[in-house]
Enzyme design. Structure first.
Site, mmCIF file in Angstrom:
data_model
loop_
_atom_site.group_PDB
_atom_site.id
_atom_site.type_symbol
_atom_site.label_atom_id
_atom_site.label_comp_id
_atom_site.label_asym_id
_atom_site.label_seq_id
_atom_site.Cartn_x
_atom_site.Cartn_y
_atom_site.Cartn_z
ATOM 1 C CE LYS A 118 -36.864 -101.636 -26.802
ATOM 2 N NZ LYS A 118 -37.688 -100.239 -26.505
ATOM 3 C CE LYS A 200 -35.262 -104.513 -19.499
ATOM 4 N NZ LYS A 200 -35.080 -103.235 -20.114
ATOM 5 C CE LYS A 203 -42.749 -100.999 -20.225
ATOM 6 N NZ LYS A 203 -42.827 -99.762 -19.326
HETATM 7 P P1 TYM Z 1 -37.765 -97.678 -19.753
HETATM 8 O O1 TYM Z 1 -39.318 -96.832 -19.960
HETATM 9 O O2 TYM Z 1 -37.696 -98.853 -20.477
HETATM 10 O O3 TYM Z 1 -37.856 -97.780 -18.271
HETATM 11 C C1 TYM Z 1 -37.983 -96.666 -17.234
HETATM 12 C C2 TYM Z 1 -37.082 -96.703 -16.272
HETATM 13 O O4 TYM Z 1 -37.031 -98.114 -15.431
HETATM 14 C C3 TYM Z 1 -35.744 -98.599 -15.465
HETATM 15 N N1 TYM Z 1 -36.001 -100.259 -15.503
HETATM 16 C C4 TYM Z 1 -35.645 -101.198 -14.751
HETATM 17 N N2 TYM Z 1 -34.932 -100.871 -13.468
HETATM 18 C C5 TYM Z 1 -34.764 -102.217 -12.989
HETATM 19 N N3 TYM Z 1 -34.874 -103.489 -13.414
HETATM 20 C C6 TYM Z 1 -35.707 -103.656 -14.438
HETATM 21 N N4 TYM Z 1 -36.143 -104.866 -14.627
HETATM 22 C C7 TYM Z 1 -36.169 -102.382 -15.200
HETATM 23 N N5 TYM Z 1 -36.843 -102.220 -16.178
HETATM 24 C C8 TYM Z 1 -36.835 -100.765 -16.528
HETATM 25 C C9 TYM Z 1 -35.213 -98.372 -16.637
HETATM 26 O O5 TYM Z 1 -33.768 -98.325 -16.486
HETATM 27 C C10 TYM Z 1 -35.582 -96.605 -16.814
HETATM 28 O O6 TYM Z 1 -34.770 -95.860 -15.657
HETATM 29 N N6 TYM Z 1 -35.017 -94.772 -22.520
HETATM 30 C C11 TYM Z 1 -35.692 -94.839 -21.300
HETATM 31 C C12 TYM Z 1 -36.601 -93.724 -21.035
HETATM 32 C C13 TYM Z 1 -35.981 -92.282 -21.445
HETATM 33 C C14 TYM Z 1 -34.840 -91.813 -20.593
HETATM 34 C C15 TYM Z 1 -34.765 -90.385 -21.238
HETATM 35 C C16 TYM Z 1 -34.560 -92.163 -19.503
HETATM 36 C C17 TYM Z 1 -36.195 -91.302 -22.488
HETATM 37 N N7 TYM Z 1 -35.447 -90.314 -22.293
HETATM 38 C C18 TYM Z 1 -33.811 -89.527 -20.402
HETATM 39 C C19 TYM Z 1 -33.810 -91.470 -18.622
HETATM 40 C C20 TYM Z 1 -33.238 -89.991 -19.354
HETATM 41 C C21 TYM Z 1 -36.530 -96.047 -21.636
HETATM 42 O O7 TYM Z 1 -36.876 -96.559 -22.339
HETATM 43 O O8 TYM Z 1 -36.849 -96.454 -20.042
#
Ligand code: TYM
Length: 335
Positions: A118, A200, A203
Site C-alpha cells: 500500500k 489477488k 476492487k
Molecule cells: P478487506 O476489507 O480488504 O477484505 C474483507 C475480507 O475479504 C477478504 N478478501 C479476499 N478473500 C479472498 N480472495 C480475495 N481476492 C479477497 N480480497 C479480500 C479479506 O481477507 C477479508 O477477510 N483489514 C481487513 C479488515 C479488518 C479486519 C479486522 C478483519 C479490520 N479489522 C479484524 C478481521 C478482523 C481488511 O482490510 O479486509
C-alpha cells in the site's frame, strides 16, 4: 443478539467499506461469516476507521459505508443473531489500538506485506495510520476475546501479528486476551484477478474486468467471465501453469460445492467457452438474491440505523470490559 450464550466460541471479523464489495470478499470471507452465525457467537464490523488510511472523498465515503452495511445484510448477516456494528461508533477500538501500539515493535509493522504494497501504491500518502493499521486490527479482534477470525488468505500475516501482540501482553502481565485463531477456508480464500490470475482480485484494480462486484448486473458478470484470461491448453483441469483455469475452478467449486474431480468430469471434452459460461451463470445465480435484498435494505435507512445502533451499544459494553481489564493491568487508574 439473543442467543449470545457463554458456551459457543466467539467469532469476530470485519470488512472495510472502501467501495463496492468484490466476489473475492464474498467467497473469501462473507459467505463463511453467514454460515458461522448459527454455530458460533459471531460479532461483525464495518472497519471504517481502517478505511481512512487511504484518503476518502467525504460524500463517497458516507455512501460506501451505507452501501456496505446494506450489502452485508443482503448477504445474510442477521444483526439479531450477530451484532454488526460500525467500528467508529464503538470508542474502545481506537483506545485499545493506542495501547497496543505501545506493545508492538516498529520492526514488526515494517515487515507487513500489505503495508509495503500500500505504501508503494499510495506513495504520496504514507501516513502513520497506514503503518499502525495492524494494531487497530488486533484491537478489533482482542476486544471481543475472539476464538476465531474468518478471513481471506491475504489477512493471515495481520492475524499472526494480533496473536503475537496478545501473547506478548499476556506474558508481561497475566492472561488478558484470548489468542485468536485465523479461520481460512480451504476453498475461496484467495480469489484471483480475472485478468491477471497471479494477482489477488481487488476492487482497487484499475482494470474493471479483473474483478466482479456483488452488485454487477448479470450481463456484466457474464462478459467479465467470458473475457477471463486462461491458457492455450483448452482442457478444464487443475494444474501448474494453469492459474486462470485454477482460479475459475476454485470460484466454481466454492459456489457449487463440487470437487475439482467432479468439475473436470463435468467439462471433459468441452472447451473453455462452455466452462466460462457455467462459472458466470453460477456467480449470477449466487448473487441474484443478494442483489434483490440489497435494493430493499439500502432503501430502508431507518432499519439499518436501528441495526447498527443496537449492535454498537452491545459491542461498546462488551469491549469495555476487555479494555478496562487491560488498562488496569498496565497500571492506569480507572475512572
Ligand atoms: P478487506 O476489507 O480488504 O477484505 C474483507 C475480507 O475479504 C477478504 N478478501 C479476499 N478473500 C479472498 N480472495 C480475495 N481476492 C479477497 N480480497 C479480500 C479479506 O481477507 C477479508 O477477510 N483489514 C481487513 C479488515 C479488518 C479486519 C479486522 C478483519 C479490520 N479489522 C479484524 C478481521 C478482523 C481488511 O482490510 O479486509
Amino acid at each position: 443478539m439473543e442467543n449470545q450464550t457463554e458456551k459457543k466460541k466467539i467469532v469476530f471479523s470485519a470488512i472495510q467499506p472502501s467501495g463496492t464489495i468484490t466476489l473475492g470478499n464474498y467467497l473469501g470471507a462473507l459467505k463463511n461469516w453467514v454460515k458461522m452465525q448459527d454455530e458460533f457467537n459471531c460479532i461483525f464490523a464495518l472497519a471504517d476507521l481502517h478505511t481512512i488510511t487511504v484518503r476518502q472523498e467525504p460524500a463517497a465515503f458516507r455512501k460506501n459505508i451505507c452501501e456496505a452495511y446494506a450489502s452485508l445484510l443482503a448477504c445474510g448477516i442477521d444483526p439479531e443473531k450477530s451484532p454488526f456494528f460500525i467500528q467508529s461508533h464503538v470508542t474502545t477500538h481506537a483506545q485499545l489500538a493506542w495501547v497496543l501500539n505501545c506493545y508492538t515493535q516498529f520492526g514488526e509493522l515494517s515487515r507487513m506485506t500489505q503495508f509495503k504494497d500500500k505504501s508503494a501504491k499510495h506513495a504520496d500518502n504514507v501516513n502513520a495510520g497506514l503503518f499502525t493499521y495492524p494494531t487497530l486490527m488486533a484491537a478489533d479482534i482482542l476486544l471481543y476475546q475472539a476464538d476465531m477470525v474468518p478471513v481471506g488468505a491475504d489477512q493471515k500475516q495481520h492475524l499472526e501479528l494480533a496473536r503475537n501482540i496478545a501473547e506478548r501482553f499476556n506474558g508481561i502481565y497475566s492472561p488478558t486476551f484470548k489468542v485468536p485463531d485465523p479461520y481460512i477456508a480451504k476453498s475461496g480464500a484467495r480469489v484471483m484477478s480475472l485478468q491477471d490470475p497471479l494477482k489477488k482480485m481487488s476492487k482497487s484494480d484499475e482494470n474493471a474486468n479483473s474483478f466482479v462486484t456483488l452488485l454487477d448486473k448479470p450481463d456484466g458478470i457474464m462478459k467479465k467471465f467470458k473475457r477471463a484470461v486462461t491458457d492455450s491448453e483448452a482442457r478444464v483441469a487443475y494444474g501448474e501453469g494453469k492459474d486462470g483455469i485454477n482460479n475459475l475452478m476454485s470460484i466454481y467449486a466454492t459456489i457449487t460445492g463440487k470437487t475439482y474431480e467432479q468439475i473436470e468430469q463435468e467439462f471433459d471434452g468441452k472447451g473453455y467457452g462452455d466452462f466460462k459460461t457455467a462459472v458466470g451463470e453460477a456467480v449470477v445465480e449466487e448473487l441474484r438474491p443478494v442483489q434483490e435484498r440489497f435494493e430493499r435494505y439500502v432503501a430502508d435507512k431507518a432499519y439499518m440505523q436501528e441495526c447498527y445502533k443496537k449492535s454498537a451499544d452491545f459491542a461498546q459494553k462488551l469491549s469495555q470490559r476487555t479494555l478496562d481489564k487491560a488498562m488496569k493491568k498496565i497500571g492506569f487508574v480507572l475512572r
